[in-house]
Design a protein around this motif. Sequence first.
Motif: not given
Length: 461
Positions: A145, A148, A198-199, A202
């Motif tokens: 995460f 990214v 979730y990605t 974040t």
Amino acid sequence: MALRVGCLAAIGAPLIALLSEPAIAHAAALRGSTSSVEVPTWLFLTTGGGTVGASFLLASFVTDRAFMRSVHDWGFTLPAPGRLVSLGGQLVGIAVVAATVGIGYLGPETGYRNLAILTVWVGWWGGYVASTYLIGNTWPVLNPFRTVASLLPSLDRPYPDRLGAWPSVAGLLALIWVEVVSPLADDPRLLATTIVAYTAVTAAGSVVYGTDTWFGRVDPISRVFALFGQFAPLKRTDGGLSLRLPGGALTAPDALSGRAETVFVVAVLYVTTFDGFVGTGLWARLITAVVEVGVPPLVGYLGAYLAGFGLFVAAFWWAIGLARRFGRTYITQAALAERFAPSLVAIAAGYHIAHNLGFILGLAPSLAVVAASPLSPPQQPPVLTTLPGWISGLELAFVLLGHFIAVWIAHAAAYELLPGRLEAIKSQYGITLVMIAYTIISLWIVTTPTVSPPFLGGGGV
């Protein structure tokens, strides 16, 4: 006063034990497989709590501040991995999360046959999390995460200081709540969607506040691993890899800062405990009784979840109040809590591995077989339903070892804070009582046969 502590422990332990099955204790971590410990439950749990109390008495004999400081300062430095290793770790993290999401959507719909389910719950939540406190915290390198998010531009807005670590407390409670009440552990499509969401969260947070700020102050997963990393024997520093005794860094004055971080530590301990508690027969009977009187199941789960968290926080705060009272110090209760709360990390680590050890060992063959052919796995992946009896003993040993280290960490912190030896010992009365209670609860959960949480239709590993 020591006699009073012993009496309270002796009275409290059997009272808690009365809530458990009256016949025998069962040692199991893998749902559906149990092995019995042929002793009365009340005696087993009382003995466990008494063992932690005895460790407090033994620690009380160690009063040499220089010796305690030398214990925690022991260690040496090893060469740190190079940039190439770090880059490789980032690529591995990205590859694993991409494969998990892809197979979650494209693989079999049956949870135990889908590599995404096994990777997240057996490989990551079970095995990898354990590595962060048994070896060292590699998450800053592997964190997909963060990798990214680091590729995106950032507005670098100032993070509101008044929020502190409170968003990470709320985030951790929310994550575990979703894990418990949803079929996240059984539905690979839902799990993959959750990872994607979730990605996105974040990434958005990093764009607004910056990668370092988001993952250093807000992201609950990174905070949990950072705490466990302070317990681990290996830590990366500017000079290389520092090797130290487990838990040594938790005695540092700057281990925690602020009330929110203190509450976060309690939350780390609590969510692992609650995750185990909802898989017990006692909880099944309690929630069934609540639903039968007309309370919606999710309301009952949420009410118990929040009430239990409040009880854990209140118990710890009460213990800190006793520490200030018997320590006869002008140090504020909040400041004392910051120094004593890190000891709970040792308890959380011990309980985590005890709660998940049998689960990991039982499903490790499934993970290996399904990983070999993720898109067309066998209909019945192999599972170890019967584990050696000594595994149960190892689980219990991890619980007690975590509490022993916690007692020592709190003991060392007391001697750093309080000038008088007697005051330092007395300050531990309340902390020890709370640890005894935590021990009994942990041992009871670990040694109780697991059942599927009712009214959820799945979820909760």
